[in-house]
Design an enzyme around this catalytic site. Structure first.
Site, PDB file in Angstrom:
ATOM      1  N   CYS A 293      47.435  29.648  45.620  1.00 26.61           N
ATOM      2  CA  CYS A 293      47.643  28.293  45.112  1.00 26.61           C
ATOM      3  C   CYS A 293      47.507  27.241  46.196  1.00 26.61           C
ATOM      4  O   CYS A 293      47.867  27.449  47.340  1.00 26.61           O
ATOM      5  CB  CYS A 293      49.041  28.201  44.515  1.00 26.61           C
ATOM      6  SG  CYS A 293      49.191  29.202  43.045  1.00 26.61           S
TER       7      CYS A 293
ATOM      8  N   GLU B 285      37.871  51.744  35.104  1.00 26.09           N
ATOM      9  CA  GLU B 285      39.040  50.889  34.874  1.00 26.09           C
ATOM     10  C   GLU B 285      38.492  49.500  34.573  1.00 26.09           C
ATOM     11  O   GLU B 285      37.985  48.830  35.472  1.00 26.09           O
ATOM     12  CB  GLU B 285      39.956  50.923  36.101  1.00 26.09           C
ATOM     13  CG  GLU B 285      41.375  50.503  35.787  1.00 26.09           C
ATOM     14  CD  GLU B 285      41.614  49.044  36.082  1.00 26.09           C
ATOM     15  OE1 GLU B 285      41.412  48.220  35.150  1.00 26.09           O
ATOM     16  OE2 GLU B 285      41.977  48.729  37.212  1.00 26.09           O
TER      17      GLU B 285
END
Ligand code: ADP
Length: 474
Positions: free
Chosen positions: A311, A279
């Site tokens: 964040c 993948e």
């Protein structure tokens, strides 16, 4: 050492780091690799490496550095557990029961586990606790339910024969996983392999070793026999490469970059021709038509590029200096090629690997930022006029991992779904994952699926059994 900001808000304490050694044959052990000098006590030669906190760059702890010799020991344990142990021989139902217990134990330790992934890769504690880890335990429970539904077929043979197929576990498997979703990737690979009855060696990414070791500990508590699930922490070119080229590993599942995927396939071909599933990278477009619900489109665009970057005052974080510098180089490249930055574009803060969410416009198809996977918070906006143009552009990439389409028009949605060469098509959604929904790329994004019943197949092999029928008309 800093505590993940949102976990502090929840009043959580910094966890004690309990597991830093390799997990081989049911025990935590030091790395033997590098310990070649017989005259000096081995205590001086246990190889370790530092795992760091990307929010500060500070060292969290030292982790055992496994290499080829350690992989050999882990494979030996996995081989013994496969050839003579209970795991492949017990009923699928029994394996499923143990996997469910494993999931229950993870639920009981969820806060510690969520903190480990936060510390090492800077992901939000709340995301880990509310999204990543629950999705991992759902996978375990899904594949636990599948473990007693693995069976072959009866064949209608053109002769006096009775034919049937058996689906048998493929053997000892190797899993090499990346840092971006340490927990989810671990269970993408481990859950179907356990259900299939395989034994395994997992190499987590060097940036995110700690939760994998903790999961190995819980697997043992749940009753997974020694040697079935081994974890060798260490680096790619040493520990990872030893797995890819091992003569006694029967299959390798890899998630990571296209470059390393190629190395793994080469190593598999050169060694014992083990099948691999890869993948790899992607350059997944989000195609927004002019009839789209624009609020939804904006949310999805944000999710598509800026999700999974924890964040600090909305500045996304990168896992280490290398990734941080790589993303900044792409931003510079985009500017040099003539794209215009309308938001972000700079690092942020003095500590930690934070980069502002960055949006480019005036992006042309042949620019590097439009073609290569950036793996960071950088969005490129391009315009199109017709559906044909959108299809052509979406397919004009060597990758084929996924694509998103935002439209209210069913005909457009259906046509796009059938025309885009990618493994997942998300219509009016993005990054929609489920245990039952296969995930894996087309083209240079790789082959072989994680999740869904398809993913068990790569851990199985089909055996045909034919018996001659005497005295039987055809
Ligand atoms: P990323 O760019 O996301 O870090 P990589 O492909 O470099 O992705 O790494 C994904 C996983 O592959 C990690 O566990 C890494 O240690 C491992 N890896 C890196 N190089 C090799 C290699 N040569 N052989 C096997 N595994 C490797």
């Amino acid at each position: 050492r800093s505590v993940p900001s949102d976990s502090m808000a929840c009043g959580l304490k910094m966890p004690e780091i309990k597991f830093t050694k390799l997990f081989i044959n049911g025990s935590f052990v030091d790395a033997v690799s590098g310990n070649n000098n017989n005259n000096i006590p081995s205590i001086f030669f246990w190889k370790t490496f530092a795992t760091t906190d990307p929010r500060s760059g500070e060292v969290i702890t030292m982790v055992a550095e496994g290499e080829k010799d350690d992989v050999d020991l882990a494979v030996k344990a996995a081989r013994e557990a496969f050839d003579h142990g209970q795991w492949p021989r017990m009923s699928g139902f029994q394996r499923g029961q143990i996997m469910i217990k494993f999931a229950d134990l993870i639920d009981q330790h969820i806060e510690e586990l969520a903190t480990l992934d936060s510390l090492e890769v800077g992901k939000l504690f709340s995301h880990n606790k509310l999204a990543d880890i629950p999705s991992a335990t759902r996978m375990l429970r899904y594949f636990a339910g599948a473990a007693d539904k693995i069976h072959g077929e009866t064949l209608k043979m053109g002769g006096p024969f009775h034919g049937y197929t058996l689906k048998e576990p493929i053997g000892v498997v190797g899993h090499i996983i990346p840092w971006n979703f340490p927990t989810v990737m671990f269970f993408f690979k481990v859950s179907p392999a356990l259900a299939a009855g395989c034994t395994m060696v997992v190499k987590p990414a060097e940036q995110s070793s700690l939760s994998a070791l903790y999961y190995a500990f819980l697997a043992k508590q749940a009753g997974i026999p020694d040697g079935v699930l081994n974890v060798v922490t260490g680096f790619g070119p040493t520990a990872g490469a030893a797995i890819a080229s091992h003569m006694d590993i029967n299959q390798v599942s890899f998630t990571g970059s296209t470059e390393v995927g190629r190395l793994i396939m080469e190593a598999a071909a050169r060694s014992n021709l083990k099948p691999v599933s890869l993948e790899l990278g992607g350059k997944s477009p989000l195609i927004i038509f002019d009839d789209a619900d624009i609020n939804m489109a904006v949310k999805l665009a944000q999710r598509a590029v800026f999700y999974n970057k924890a964040c600090k005052l909305l500045f996304p974080i990168l896992v280490d200096k290398e990734q941080f510098e790589k993303v900044l180089r792409y931003i510079e490249h985009g500017k040099r090629e003539g794209a215009t930055i309308v938001a972000g574009g700079k690092p942020c803060g003095e500590n930690g690997y934070y980069i502002e969410p960055t949006i480019f416009v005036d992006v042309k198809e042949d620019m590097v930022i439009a073609k290569e996977e950036i793996f960071g918070p950088v969005m490129s906006l391009m315009k199109f006029k017709t559906m044909e143009e959108a299809i052509e552009r979406a397919n004009n990439t060597r990758y084929g991992l996924a694509a998103g389409v935002v439209t209210k028009n069913l005909d457009i949605a259906n046509r796009m779904a059938r025309s885009i060469h990618a493994g997942s098509i998300w219509i009016n959604c993005y990054s929609a994952f489920d245990s039952d929904c296969p995930f894996g790329g087309f083209k240079m994004s790789g082959f072989g699926k994680d999740l869904g019943m398809h993913s068990i197949e790569k851990y199985l092999q089909v055996k045909s059994v034919v018996t001659r029928l005497h005295d039987s008309p055809w």
